[in-house]
Design an enzyme around this catalytic site. Structure first.
Site, PDB file in Angstrom:
ATOM      1  N   ASP A   1      -5.780  -3.586  -2.349  1.00  0.00           N
ATOM      2  CA  ASP A   1      -4.730  -3.279  -1.383  1.00  0.00           C
ATOM      3  C   ASP A   1      -4.094  -4.532  -0.788  1.00  0.00           C
ATOM      4  O   ASP A   1      -4.770  -5.383  -0.214  1.00  0.00           O
ATOM      5  CB  ASP A   1      -5.351  -2.439  -0.260  1.00  0.00           C
TER       6      ASP A   1
ATOM      7  N   SER B   1       0.828  -1.193   0.000  1.00  0.00           N
ATOM      8  CA  SER B   1       0.000   0.000   0.000  1.00  0.00           C
ATOM      9  C   SER B   1       0.876   1.263   0.000  1.00  0.00           C
ATOM     10  O   SER B   1       1.665   1.482  -0.911  1.00  0.00           O
ATOM     11  CB  SER B   1      -0.950  -0.024   1.202  1.00  0.00           C
TER      12      SER B   1
END
Length: 335
Positions: free
Chosen positions: A206, A44
């Site tokens: 993510d 991320s």
């Protein structure tokens, strides 16, 4: 005058949305101490910072001051680029969430990352290849980022898994595409579609959903002594008391009596594994913990004072870590 980078290390950077500013502070302090990242693993926000660090390490293009100036000069509000439907207050955001498309497109983030990497001479993962026969062939890259393939239901590490899972040549895949997939926070940024060599389309989101702090990504699998240390930087050491500070994108649903359990589940997925993992002594001894509790994961409207404060927290955390870290003791106790 900066200290020459003479000490190699592998670096692991955790996810945390806009909290990633703190990662930059820690990275700058490590650079000032003479460390140079040989390989970087990120998830991320960690994939964004990690990509810049890996590209810069390739040819020593950025000084610590350059990294600091870049982190503090970014207009983070531009990362919030809604599409036409999402521009409708409340209804648009709620519809985007229910459809699974996400409130924001993430196009600005992708273009920003691609532009920064291009300035550093990096476009595809082939530009980040390492000539290192001590590593498995598929892992000979300066950067690896995590993503979650929700179509096949598994964690993917890019570029390592491009060939095995998708039949694609990793050297030809754009680094910015992989980073954009890794930062696709569910319900907030639109997921990324990846088409395999056989035509199967996968949806990537993510990487923090499955491995927000992939500290073991770069460890030796044979139990032998590592060539140099691996440091990790984490931004989410404690589960926040208010889940809406972690996933504020779900706030529109609460106006319709939306399920708070959904927030609880997503929050636990993002940080729950790390809570237990960080308590392990062989993880704790090499982890820089940045106190970012004052900032929410998706607080992209930070003012300059808040940005500076978060950067400083990362810098201070790394300074404190370096003052007590004993590489010999850590390596003797834990392989």
């Amino acid at each position: 005058m900066p200290i020459p980078a003479t000490k190699p290390l592998d670096l692991v950077l955790a996810g945390g949305g806009v909290k990633g500013i703190g990662l930059a502070g820690a990275v700058v302090r490590l650079m000032e101490a003479g460390y140079r990242a040989y390989r970087v693993a990120g998830s991320s926000a960690g994939s964004i910072v990690g990509a810049i660090v890996a590209a810069a390490a390739k040819n020593d293009r950025l000084t610590p001051a350059d990294v600091r100036d870049l982190a503090l000069s970014i207009d983070y509000r531009k990362f919030l680029d809604p599409g036409p439907i999402e521009r409708v207050p409340l209804l648009g955001a709620s519809w985007a969430i229910l459809q699974g498309s996400g409130i924001y497109q993430g196009d600005y983030a992708h273009d920003f990352i691609a532009g920064q990497l291009r300035d550093l001479g990096v476009t595809t993962f082939g530009d980040l290849r390492l000539d290192d026969d001590e590593l498995p062939e598929e892992q000979r890259y300066r950067l690896v980022v995590t993503a979650a393939d929700v179509t096949t239901g598994q964690l993917v590490r890019l570029p390592w898994d491009y060939r095995r899972l998708y039949g694609l040549d990793p050297d030809e895949q754009p680094v910015a595409d992989a980073v954009r997939a890794s930062m696709s926070i569910p319900f907030f940024f639109r997921p990324v579609k990846l088409t395999s060599a056989t035509g199967r389309e996968s949806t990537l989101v993510d990487g923090g959903l499955l491995s927000n702090y992939p500290i073991d990504s770069l460890d030796r699998p044979d139990g032998e002594k590592p060539r140099w240390p691996t440091f990790g930087v984490t931004l989410l050491p404690d589960l926040p008391a208010n889940n809406d500070k972690v996933i504020p994108a779900l706030a529109p649903l609460r106006h319709f009596g939306g399920p708070s359990l959904l927030e609880d589940v997503i929050t636990t997925i993002l940080v729950g594994r790390d809570q237990a993992y960080l308590n392990l002594p062989w993880v704790s001894c090499r982890t820089i913990r940045v106190d970012s509790a004052k900032v929410g994961v998706l607080d992209f409207h930070l003012n300059q004072r808040e940005i500076d404060a978060l950067y400083d927290e990362g810098y201070r955390a790394a300074t404190s870590f370096l003052s007590t870290f004993n590489e010999r003791e850590c390596l003797e106790r834990f392989r």
